[in-house]
Design a protein around this motif. Structure first.
Motif, PDB file in Angstrom:
ATOM      1  N   GLN A 211       0.668  -1.486   0.366  1.00 53.16           N
ATOM      2  CA  GLN A 211      -0.002   0.229  -0.260  1.00 53.16           C
ATOM      3  C   GLN A 211       1.045   1.258   0.591  1.00 53.16           C
ATOM      4  O   GLN A 211       0.519   2.039  -0.879  1.00 53.16           O
ATOM      5  N   ASN A 212       1.722   1.472   0.874  1.00 50.69           N
ATOM      6  CA  ASN A 212       2.953   2.437   1.290  1.00 50.69           C
ATOM      7  C   ASN A 212       3.578   2.728  -0.276  1.00 50.69           C
ATOM      8  O   ASN A 212       4.159   4.002  -0.950  1.00 50.69           O
ATOM      9  N   SER A 213       3.749   1.411  -0.684  1.00 48.00           N
ATOM     10  CA  SER A 213       4.758   1.742  -2.393  1.00 48.00           C
ATOM     11  C   SER A 213       3.722   2.262  -3.622  1.00 48.00           C
ATOM     12  O   SER A 213       4.857   2.402  -4.369  1.00 48.00           O
ATOM     13  N   ASN A 214       2.561   1.693  -3.131  1.00 49.49           N
ATOM     14  CA  ASN A 214       2.558   2.030  -5.032  1.00 49.49           C
ATOM     15  C   ASN A 214       0.524   3.205  -4.789  1.00 49.49           C
ATOM     16  O   ASN A 214      -0.016   2.833  -5.377  1.00 49.49           O
ATOM     17  N   THR A 215       0.879   4.090  -3.858  1.00 48.67           N
ATOM     18  CA  THR A 215      -0.391   4.870  -3.456  1.00 48.67           C
ATOM     19  C   THR A 215      -0.178   5.947  -3.593  1.00 48.67           C
ATOM     20  O   THR A 215      -0.924   6.724  -3.073  1.00 48.67           O
ATOM     21  N   ASN A 216       1.260   6.338  -3.993  1.00 46.91           N
ATOM     22  CA  ASN A 216       1.613   7.188  -4.273  1.00 46.91           C
ATOM     23  C   ASN A 216       2.779   7.901  -5.399  1.00 46.91           C
ATOM     24  O   ASN A 216       1.964   6.346  -5.996  1.00 46.91           O
ATOM     25  N   THR A 217       2.823   8.762  -5.621  1.00 50.93           N
ATOM     26  CA  THR A 217       3.602   8.782  -6.348  1.00 50.93           C
ATOM     27  C   THR A 217       4.657   7.802  -7.666  1.00 50.93           C
ATOM     28  O   THR A 217       5.729   7.378  -6.288  1.00 50.93           O
ATOM     29  N   LYS A 218       4.786   7.041  -8.910  1.00 55.06           N
ATOM     30  CA  LYS A 218       5.731   6.131  -8.840  1.00 55.06           C
ATOM     31  C   LYS A 218       6.994   6.668  -9.681  1.00 55.06           C
ATOM     32  O   LYS A 218       6.083   8.449 -10.711  1.00 55.06           O
ATOM     33  N   TYR A 219       7.508   6.374 -10.333  1.00 60.84           N
ATOM     34  CA  TYR A 219       8.348   6.812 -11.272  1.00 60.84           C
ATOM     35  C   TYR A 219       8.691   5.591 -12.458  1.00 60.84           C
ATOM     36  O   TYR A 219       8.721   4.968 -12.071  1.00 60.84           O
ATOM     37  N   THR A 220       9.506   6.520 -13.148  1.00 63.76           N
ATOM     38  CA  THR A 220       9.729   4.925 -14.808  1.00 63.76           C
ATOM     39  C   THR A 220      10.460   5.860 -15.453  1.00 63.76           C
ATOM     40  O   THR A 220      10.308   7.100 -16.219  1.00 63.76           O
ATOM     41  N   LEU A 221      11.727   4.982 -16.667  1.00 66.56           N
ATOM     42  CA  LEU A 221      12.475   5.230 -17.233  1.00 66.56           C
ATOM     43  C   LEU A 221      11.213   6.135 -18.663  1.00 66.56           C
ATOM     44  O   LEU A 221      10.155   4.698 -18.506  1.00 66.56           O
TER      45      LEU A 221
END
Length: 528
Positions: A211-221
């Motif tokens: 939950q903590n890792s996937n419900t906030n801003t994420k990044y990608t190339l």
């Protein structure tokens, strides 16, 4: 218990390993580095944030002050083109008549550069573990078409489920068990969405981490096709949610998953439809890897890399409440360790310069998929065939010293011999990864370099000496700097790493991969 032997070993714990010059730990500067990097001012070191700006400046200034050369030509920074994707968390997953809430029941995000991704009555297919592994004689996608559909699958691999050493690698997770692989393979099969069923034991962490890792801003190339080859929806569902979905399909999930761990399992449609809209706020921006170079005296084109990722989870704001994930152990402790080693070898170079060049690095966006490491691996300042080895710290033992050092993987590369000898010189023993089912070999930056054929060693002590860490601190707001840390473990591990670095920086060895793997094949292509 062999008390005399134990006491003898403990008495040797803080003795430095044999080296050209013993490593001297500067506890004050180490504490200052961790305390600064893990302060609220640095906002959890989230990529593309004010926290990144402060972190990159801090590291660049540290390398300059040491007198290291820029690691990327004329710059200490390597530009990493990224997208910052923030999904609107006000979404629901509907499966037939069932309605599930984001965060508590499921998570969903995307790496595609699109304002929204919609599942509109998308057929749901259960594909077991979602693995296509010819070398293991396993293909969960055999005989079923998932193009444009939603697949639901299990985390880890059949080896963990059966605990049979003849199935995959038994209890030790293979890369086929990692969530990153699940998304990659489903995309290759043409699926539009993936939902991984979470269970704490095979995932190696609780739902709170998901939950903590996937419900906030994420990044990608970002690639030229705006990441359209990536899976559309990257999702997780709670175990209880999966049970409800399978019950609605007239199936017993807990019984079906047993058959999915056996050869001959046939994937099947659940005859249910998924509906979901993931709305995204997208910002294209540049993040940075940071590195300083200590040029080699006689073989400057042969590089040895000492590394720790600088990023963590940043901060989140929910209902006007701000939570900062400072990541003191993960991984301010590792970055501070790299700075200690860089200072040591720079000082030593005045009288004993290394034969090979030594790059001291800190990459961005490890926490969201080894992004900075992937970019470095594909855009290394020198060809990867010139990289001797990649040593990686991802969380240090900030407590008391111990009489062992952890080894991740077994029979993987000849670097394990260096670990054995350095540990023996300290009077310590090498302890096998106590949680091989967690797949830690595939969860940190060295893995991105391994894919390019560069052998590596990972040094990680997350939760090994602090049983409370994984349950209550890992990827949570409680991972803060604590002035009561004794740092005995940091001192002994940095001395050990220093020993390995000194040997590799001055000998003629090119450590080899031991087991048959894509890594070994890739290295052989480079003539190593």
């Amino acid at each position: 218990m062999n008390t005399p032997r134990l006491l003898g070993l403990l008495g040797l714990l803080l003795l430095p390993a044999a080296s050209a010059a013993p490593f001297v730990f500067d506890q004050q500067s180490y504490r200052q580095d961790v305390q600064t990097l893990a302060s609220d001012e640095f906002e959890g070191r989230g990529p593309l944030s004010q926290g990144e700006t402060l972190t990159v400046e801090y590291l660049e200034n540290a390398f300059k002050k040491m007198g290291l050369a820029p690691g990327f030509g004329d710059s200490y920074r390597q530009s990493v083109p990224m997208a910052k994707i923030t999904a609107d968390q006000n979404m629901q997953l509907k499966v037939g008549e069932l309605v599930f809430n984001n965060g508590s029941d499921f998570t969903a995000r995307t790496e595609q550069i699109q304002p929204s991704i919609t599942l509109d009555n998308s057929e749901i297919v259960f594909v077991g573990y979602g693995i296509n592994a010819p070398e293991y004689g396993w293909n969960d996608y055999a005989g079923i078409d998932v193009k444009g559909k939603t697949v639901i699958l299990m985390v880890n691999d059949p080896g963990f489920a059966t605990q049979d050493p003849e199935v995959f690698k038994g209890n030790a997770m293979t890369y086929y068990g990692r969530w990153t692989y699940k998304y990659e393979e489903a995309a290759r099969q043409g699926a539009k969405a993936v939902f991984i069923i979470h269970e704490t034991a095979p995932a190696a962490y609780g739902w709170n981490v998901v939950q903590n890792s996937n419900t906030n801003t994420k990044y990608t190339l970002v690639d030229k096709e705006k990441n359209r080859s990536h899976i559309g929806v990257m999702g997780w569902v709670q175990h209880e949610v999966a049970q409800k979905i399978f019950t609605a399909a007239g199936l017993d999930y807990d019984k079906l998953k047993l058959t999915a761990a056996k050869p001959g399992f046939k994937s099947r449609s659940l005859d249910l439809k998924a509906n979901l809209e993931v709305k995204n706020d997208i910002e294209l921006a540049t993040s940075y890897n940071v590195a300083g170079l200590l040029p080699g005296k006689t073989r400057p084109d042969e590089w040895l890399v000492m590394h720790a990722h600088w990023d963590h989870l940043g901060k989140t704001v929910h209902e006007d409440q701000t939570r900062i994930y400072n990541g003191a152990v993960d991984n301010a402790s590792g970055v501070a360790g790299v700075l200690q080693l860089a200072r040591h070898f720079k000082d030593l170079s005045a009288t004993q310069p290394p034969a090979r060049s030594m790059l001291f690095s800190a990459f961005t966006a490890e926490e969201t998929g080894l992004i900075g490491a992937q970019y470095f691996a594909e855009n290394s300042p020198v060809p990867t065939k010139q990289l001797v080895a990649f040593l990686n710290i991802d969380g240090m033992n900030v407590g008391k010293g111990v009489d062992y050092i952890l080894r991740y993987g077994e029979g993987v590369s000849e670097l394990e011999n260096y670990l054995d000898k350095a540990a023996k010189a300290q009077g310590r023993w090498v302890k096998a990864d106590p949680r091989p089912q967690n797949g830690l070999m595939f969860r940190s930056d060295h893995f991105a370099l391994a894919k390019q054929g560069v052998p590596g060693l990972m040094f990680m002590s997350l939760g090994d000496t602090d049983p409370d860490y994984i349950a209550h601190k890992y990827h949570q707001g409680a991972d803060d700097y604590d002035p009561s840390w004794t740092l005995g473990g940091v001192e002994q591990d940095l001395a050990l790493i220093s020993d390995i670095l000194e040997k590799l920086a001055n000998n003629n060895d090119w450590p080899k991969w031991l087991e048959a793997s894509d890594f070994k094949t890739r290295r052989a292509q480079d003539g190593r």
